[in-house]
Design a protein around this motif. Structure first.
Motif, short mmCIF file in Angstrom:
data_model
loop_
_atom_site.label_atom_id
_atom_site.label_comp_id
_atom_site.label_asym_id
_atom_site.label_seq_id
_atom_site.Cartn_x
_atom_site.Cartn_y
_atom_site.Cartn_z
N LEU A 108 0.84 -1.19 0.00
CA LEU A 108 0.00 0.00 0.00
C LEU A 108 0.88 1.25 0.00
N ILE A 145 0.93 4.86 1.07
CA ILE A 145 0.17 5.72 1.98
C ILE A 145 0.74 7.14 2.03
N LEU A 148 -4.72 6.35 1.13
CA LEU A 148 -4.03 5.67 0.04
C LEU A 148 -3.80 6.55 -1.18
#
Lengths: 234, 174
Positions: free
Chosen positions: B9, B11, B142
């Motif tokens: 992910l 971020i 995100l």
């Protein structure tokens, strides 16, 4: 002078050992630390436990106490004598007649047993909603997710996720948070087409049989679809 | 957590630059500990701090295991005792106020609804502005990269096969 109360195992509503009357030292740590103390006139954790060990279970079962208590477990956590207060108060919920369970709790529990989710959302509506929202999410102006869809009954997916029925019912956009995470992580995931409910009201209504059935269904979905990880965000 | 640790992910911490605190649900903290001997309070904080800068974090409790219930546990949303539920939450409201946080993060549906729809209207929460699910905070932090053409084509093929299997016609009128 009144005769001393004799506490025996006979005629108990649920299994409470007579020795409990001595185990509880009436110190009141449970009541002092309980945010629900004072909310139901006449009751707090200490008084409820004393009443139960002295044979007055029915009074506690009939009272609002076991339902205003949120079963948070703080009383049991701080009890210096290890009295199982949390377990005992939930036993009071179990001892309520099913037709006297307050609010829609038991109705939702029964609905889940019959139709697979607490709110009785039909399978066709649920699948249509997921498919329809998938298209919207794909083309979202702010964060488009091209190629996205909600995989239903995808065998061999790594992750299977349950859904809180309040979301498809009233807050469907809240389902998208998990979808974004799975999309970004490129996870292989899925949702079951049936028995996808992620809330177990049998736990709260005191309906053990239905609570177990609900757990078994969630596990069965994961087994049937051969998923390695079960995500239960409740 | 695995996704973040494995770098799956992307971020952006700058999206939530506000004083933030965590509320521990009884089930993930104390009751998990009492039942399984382990709990998730540290994980909740770790994930939160991947999404906000450490300097914005405000701790609410001395011990997550001794934390106070928000007031909506035990199925309270499906019980007819709203007055008691809101009165119960006064303690939690005072705790939130004392942190000075604008954002409360919690990984539980009941807690989130109680703080957002119950306590915020009933009590003074100080600087409070909003409540987010833990997964909502992650999702909203995100940076989402669109899939490549091959991945999109694969996704569409799976979607079409699935819609056919379940006989879903998106053009039909409802």
């Amino acid at each position: 002078m009144d005769e001393p109360i004799k506490i025996t195992r006979q005629k108990r509503l649920f299994d409470i050992s007579p020795e409990m009357a001595n185990v509880c030292l009436t110190c009141g740590a449970c009541s002092s630390g309980c945010p629900a103390t004072g909310l139901v006139p006449g009751w707090d954790p200490r008084k409820a436990i004393r009443a139960i060990v002295l044979g007055m279970e029915q009074e506690v079962v009939d009272s609002k106490w076991p339902w205003v208590c949120t079963l948070c477990g703080r009383c049991q956590y701080v009890c210096p004598m290890g009295v199982l207060l949390l377990k005992t108060f939930r036993a009071c919920r179990i001892a309520r007649d099913r037709d006297k369970v307050p609010g829609p709790l038991q109705k939702g529990t029964d609905m889940c047993f019959e139709r697979g989710n607490n709110l009785g959302i039909p399978k066709d509506d649920f699948l249509f909603l997921l498919a329809d929202m998938s298209t919207e999410v794909e083309e979202d102006e702010e964060t488009p997710m091209p190629g996205f869809h909600v995989p239903v009954d995808k065998e061999g997916a790594n992750v299977i996720i349950t859904i809180n029925s309040k979301e498809p019912f009233g807050e469907p956009d809240d389902m998208i948070f998990w979808w974004k995470i799975f999309y970004a992580a490129k996870e292989s995931w899925t949702v079951s087409s049936e028995n996808w409910e992620g809330v177990n009201w049998g736990l709260f209504s005191g309906d053990d049989a239905n609570m177990k059935i609900q757990c078994e269904r969630v596990l069965e979905n994961a087994r049937r679809l051969k998923c390695k990880t079960l995500v239960y965000p409740e | 957590m695995e996704y973040i640790k494995d770098g799956r992910l992307n971020i952006d911490k700058t999206k939530h630059q506000m004083p933030t605190t965590v509320h521990d649900p009884c089930n993930y903290g104390r009751k998990s500990y009492m039942t399984f001997g382990d709990h998730h309070a540290d994980n909740i904080r770790w994930i939160t701090k991947q999404c906000i800068d450490e300097e914005h974090y405000r701790e609410m409790v001395d011990s997550p295991l001794n934390n106070l219930c928000c007031g909506a546990g035990g199925g309270a949303w499906a019980l007819p005792y709203d007055e008691e539920r809101l009165a119960y939450g006064k303690y939690k409201s005072d705790q939130i106020k004392a942190t000075g946080a604008e954002l409360v993060v919690t990984p539980c549906h009941n807690c989130r609804d109680q703080i957002m729809k119950g306590l915020a209207k009933e009590h003074d929460l100080g600087n409070y502005k909003e409540t987010m699910y833990l997964w909502e905070l992650v999702a909203e932090s995100l940076i989402i990269e669109p899939w490549n053409d091959e991945e999109v084509a694969k996704g569409h093929a799976e979607r079409d096969a699935q819609n056919e299997k379940f006989e879903i016609d998106l053009d039909q009128e409802w």
